[in-house]
Scaffold this motif. Structure first.
Motif, PDB file in Angstrom:
ATOM      1  N   VAL A 140     -23.615 109.103  84.849  1.00 43.78           N
ATOM      2  CA  VAL A 140     -22.212 109.022  85.139  1.00 43.78           C
ATOM      3  C   VAL A 140     -22.165 108.274  86.405  1.00 43.78           C
ATOM      4  CG1 VAL A 140     -20.415 110.597  86.027  1.00 43.78           C
ATOM      5  CG2 VAL A 140     -21.873 111.329  84.243  1.00 43.78           C
ATOM      6  N   VAL A 141     -22.910 108.318  87.464  1.00 48.39           N
ATOM      7  CA  VAL A 141     -22.884 107.738  88.696  1.00 48.39           C
ATOM      8  C   VAL A 141     -23.025 106.189  88.399  1.00 48.39           C
ATOM      9  CG1 VAL A 141     -24.054 107.035  91.006  1.00 48.39           C
ATOM     10  CG2 VAL A 141     -23.597 109.514  90.073  1.00 48.39           C
ATOM     11  N   ASN A 142     -23.886 105.929  87.818  1.00 46.11           N
ATOM     12  CA  ASN A 142     -24.202 104.540  87.182  1.00 46.11           C
ATOM     13  C   ASN A 142     -23.024 103.898  86.599  1.00 46.11           C
ATOM     14  OD1 ASN A 142     -25.292 101.994  85.914  1.00 46.11           O
ATOM     15  ND2 ASN A 142     -27.347 103.112  85.820  1.00 46.11           N
ATOM     16  N   LEU A 143     -22.232 104.484  85.587  1.00 44.60           N
ATOM     17  CA  LEU A 143     -21.139 104.132  84.843  1.00 44.60           C
ATOM     18  C   LEU A 143     -19.887 103.700  86.040  1.00 44.60           C
ATOM     19  CD1 LEU A 143     -19.956 103.029  82.074  1.00 44.60           C
ATOM     20  CD2 LEU A 143     -19.348 105.481  81.732  1.00 44.60           C
ATOM     21  N   LEU A 144     -19.717 104.874  86.682  1.00 42.12           N
ATOM     22  CA  LEU A 144     -19.037 104.903  87.877  1.00 42.12           C
ATOM     23  C   LEU A 144     -18.827 103.590  88.490  1.00 42.12           C
ATOM     24  CD1 LEU A 144     -16.321 106.299  88.889  1.00 42.12           C
ATOM     25  CD2 LEU A 144     -17.915 107.578  90.570  1.00 42.12           C
ATOM     26  N   ILE A 145     -19.889 103.299  89.061  1.00 39.18           N
ATOM     27  CA  ILE A 145     -20.381 102.170  89.986  1.00 39.18           C
ATOM     28  C   ILE A 145     -20.041 100.947  89.271  1.00 39.18           C
ATOM     29  CG2 ILE A 145     -22.015 100.844  91.288  1.00 39.18           C
ATOM     30  CD1 ILE A 145     -23.288 103.583  91.982  1.00 39.18           C
ATOM     31  N   ALA A 146     -20.607 100.831  88.007  1.00 39.00           N
ATOM     32  CA  ALA A 146     -20.341  99.906  87.064  1.00 39.00           C
ATOM     33  C   ALA A 146     -18.905  99.386  86.873  1.00 39.00           C
ATOM     34  CB  ALA A 146     -21.167  99.957  85.856  1.00 39.00           C
ATOM     35  N   ARG A 147     -18.233 100.392  86.368  1.00 38.34           N
ATOM     36  CA  ARG A 147     -16.687  99.933  86.111  1.00 38.34           C
ATOM     37  C   ARG A 147     -15.966  99.857  87.384  1.00 38.34           C
ATOM     38  NH1 ARG A 147     -15.169 105.287  82.328  1.00 38.34           N
ATOM     39  NH2 ARG A 147     -16.078 104.267  80.482  1.00 38.34           N
ATOM     40  N   GLU A 148     -16.312 100.280  88.532  1.00 34.06           N
ATOM     41  CA  GLU A 148     -15.680  99.885  89.843  1.00 34.06           C
ATOM     42  C   GLU A 148     -15.880  98.477  89.993  1.00 34.06           C
ATOM     43  OE1 GLU A 148     -12.862 100.079  92.779  1.00 34.06           O
ATOM     44  OE2 GLU A 148     -13.217 101.512  91.272  1.00 34.06           O
ATOM     45  N   LEU A 149     -17.249  97.883  90.100  1.00 40.42           N
ATOM     46  CA  LEU A 149     -17.519  96.699  90.333  1.00 40.42           C
ATOM     47  C   LEU A 149     -16.886  95.744  89.257  1.00 40.42           C
ATOM     48  CD1 LEU A 149     -21.147  97.106  91.394  1.00 40.42           C
ATOM     49  CD2 LEU A 149     -19.329  96.803  92.769  1.00 40.42           C
ATOM     50  N   GLN A 150     -16.830  96.145  88.258  1.00 39.59           N
ATOM     51  CA  GLN A 150     -16.303  95.089  87.019  1.00 39.59           C
ATOM     52  C   GLN A 150     -14.697  94.911  87.366  1.00 39.59           C
ATOM     53  OE1 GLN A 150     -17.509  97.441  83.597  1.00 39.59           O
ATOM     54  NE2 GLN A 150     -19.091  95.870  82.968  1.00 39.59           N
TER      55      GLN A 150
END
Length: 149
Positions: free
Chosen positions: A12-22
């Motif tokens: 969940v944390v990984n995806l949250l960071i990834a989406r924000e960076l994208q």
């Protein structure tokens, strides 16, 4: 486009960071453990790594050590993240090669700001290196300070 590898075993944390960076215009690779991080680093060109301290199959220290032993990966900036980040842990991570440390839960705005500062600093170093190698004296001063020479 700048590419960032996000390494966190919490999906969940990984995806949250990834989406924000994208959303901010970065390309993102995701890994969920130290082994996957090593594989990703060997296959992909990344400009920065965000790595959780405690991972399945290793730790941020393992990822940092692998990167610092490589001439290709060594210069890549690393941001270490942890819910248990203390001053002592941050100092240890920096001694091992992290350039920034952040405590979870992350402020994604601050994370983005940290990445921008890292990339701006790297761009300045590239300009400085190119200017230092210039065969025409005085050009470096003009480029770095904006003053006429």
């Amino acid at each position: 486009m700048k590419y960032v590898l996000v390494v966190d075993d919490d999906k969940v944390v990984n995806l949250l960071i990834a989406r924000e960076l994208q959303k901010k215009g970065y390309g993102v690779f995701m890994s969920y453990d130290a082994v996957q991080a090593g594989t990703a680093l060997s296959r992909a060109r990344v400009d920065a790594v965000i790595v959780d301290v405690q991972l399945i199959g290793g730790s941020a220290f393992d990822v940092i050590q692998r990167m610092k032993l490589s001439t290709r990966l060594g210069p890549i900036p690393i941001i270490a993240i942890s819910s248990g980040m203390t001053k002592e842990l941050a100092e240890k991570l920096v001694r091992h090669g992290a350039c920034k440390c952040m405590k979870k839960p992350l402020d994604l705005g601050v994370l983005h700001q940290n990445l921008e500062e890292i990339f701006a600093r790297d761009e300045l170093q590239i300009v400085h290196r190119e200017v230092s190698q210039s065969s025409r004296p005085g050009i470096g001063l003009a480029v770095l300070t904006g003053e006429a020479v």
